[in-house]
Design a protein around this motif. Sequence first.
Motif, short mmCIF file in Angstrom:
data_model
loop_
_atom_site.label_atom_id
_atom_site.label_comp_id
_atom_site.label_asym_id
_atom_site.label_seq_id
_atom_site.Cartn_x
_atom_site.Cartn_y
_atom_site.Cartn_z
N ALA A 216 21.54 67.57 83.11
CA ALA A 216 22.67 67.40 82.19
C ALA A 216 22.92 68.68 81.40
O ALA A 216 24.07 69.11 81.22
N CYS A 217 21.85 69.30 80.94
CA CYS A 217 22.00 70.54 80.17
C CYS A 217 22.47 71.70 81.05
O CYS A 217 23.29 72.53 80.62
N ASP B 41 21.72 60.75 71.78
CA ASP B 41 23.07 61.16 72.17
C ASP B 41 23.64 62.18 71.18
O ASP B 41 24.27 63.17 71.58
N TYR B 42 23.40 61.94 69.91
CA TYR B 42 23.91 62.86 68.87
C TYR B 42 23.28 64.24 69.02
O TYR B 42 23.99 65.26 69.00
N LEU B 43 21.96 64.29 69.16
CA LEU B 43 21.28 65.58 69.29
C LEU B 43 21.69 66.31 70.56
O LEU B 43 21.83 67.55 70.56
N LEU B 44 21.90 65.56 71.64
CA LEU B 44 22.32 66.17 72.90
C LEU B 44 23.69 66.82 72.74
O LEU B 44 23.90 67.98 73.16
N VAL B 45 24.63 66.10 72.14
CA VAL B 45 25.98 66.63 71.95
C VAL B 45 25.97 67.77 70.93
O VAL B 45 26.65 68.79 71.12
N LYS B 46 25.21 67.61 69.85
CA LYS B 46 25.13 68.64 68.82
C LYS B 46 24.58 69.94 69.36
O LYS B 46 25.02 71.04 69.00
N THR B 47 23.61 69.85 70.25
CA THR B 47 22.92 71.04 70.76
C THR B 47 23.63 71.66 71.96
O THR B 47 23.74 72.90 72.05
N PHE B 48 24.11 70.82 72.88
CA PHE B 48 24.63 71.34 74.14
C PHE B 48 26.10 71.01 74.40
O PHE B 48 26.64 71.36 75.44
N GLY B 49 26.75 70.32 73.47
CA GLY B 49 28.14 69.95 73.67
C GLY B 49 28.27 68.59 74.32
O GLY B 49 27.29 67.91 74.64
N ILE B 50 29.51 68.16 74.56
CA ILE B 50 29.80 66.81 75.04
C ILE B 50 29.53 66.64 76.53
O ILE B 50 29.29 65.53 77.02
N ARG B 51 29.56 67.75 77.31
CA ARG B 51 29.49 67.60 78.76
C ARG B 51 28.17 67.02 79.28
O ARG B 51 28.18 66.23 80.24
N PRO B 52 27.02 67.37 78.71
CA PRO B 52 25.79 66.70 79.17
C PRO B 52 25.84 65.18 79.00
O PRO B 52 25.37 64.45 79.87
#
Length: 381
Positions: free
Chosen positions: A102-103, A241-252
């Motif tokens: 995903a990243c 989900d929040y940390l994933l979007v905050k760190t790498f953006g919405i695409r992951p």
Amino acid sequence: MGADAKAKSIDFSYFGGAESLDEGRSPRRTTVVSPTTQDDGKVHPGPPQDPTEFLWLMTEEPHRTRRMAIMKAHPEVTKLMGHEPLTKWVVLGVVSLQITLACLLRKYHPLSPLFLFCAYVVGGTANHNLFLAIHEITHNLAFRSVKANKALAVFANLPIGIPYSAAFKRYHIEHHKFLGEDGIDTDLPTRLELLCLNNVLGKVFFATFQILFYALRPGFVRIQTFTQWHLANLLTELVFDYLLVKTFGIRPLIYLLMSSFFAGSLHPLAGHFIAEHYIWDGLNQETYSYYGPLNIFAYNVGYHNEHHDFPSVAWTRLPALRALAPEFYDTIPSHPSWPMVIINFIRDPEVGIFARVKRKPKSHGNNAEESSAPPTPEQKD
């Protein structure tokens, strides 16, 4: 020989001039590994089902009876029961794979060929594997401890993108305890689904959006009490989900959600949703196994008769259960292919939303109200 004897026992005065139960019908879809005189695996065992109604039975579900017979014939079956330590490592590997991929895909547009290919082939397979990991963990088969199993299910839920492991556990245990009972077993299609989806287009829609039906139907049929594990599942997923979007953006996150959708849509592994309990070929049999190679990716969930007979046998030992009691398993119809189950479900007029066994709900006392009653201290744990 067996087919001739069976034909002689059938009263053809009920079939309007037909000279066999196969006349004018679709080819047989299920097979029998070890044919018997009752079922040679080639001809249809019975007439087609009425496509306007579910098959209502008054008999007991078959798994308890077969379990007792197998335990009497093979008392050593108890040695196969118990948790499987390998499960946690498989879960860790698949969760790591999905988060890493995903990243890595964050630089690609969600509609690019590479993104879509990875989401369907890799992500769909991986997230379906996690669906079935949660299924396995629901039966407390990853650890000895109930709490450890519930925590692992929450962890396995992370790449799926939407919290569901806590709710799935209670619904799925009821599916085993009250198989086919209308209003309790939420795996069963509702009458609204029967009315709206009982045609080719409806079946295409159902097969494409299976994951949504299995996610949303239980909430309409049977509401659960919200527990601390529901809360833990919800908060853990939201924070992830929040940390994933905050760190790498919405695409992951888009990749993970697309993976979950593909996993429960027109995907080869998704054939097991239909294969397991839809009835075929004029049979009254309500559970079917599949013994093909896709079980490698699916925690051997294809061994579904074996699993319902002995839900305390972990995925790695289900083939051994079948090998221990072939006289019980190889003599009943099974599916040769999951992908073909989806295709045949759509195109075959003899199977559809109607092709499920239902029973009137019995009075189970407090047990039937398990999911709606206030949880006990043990259930809270």
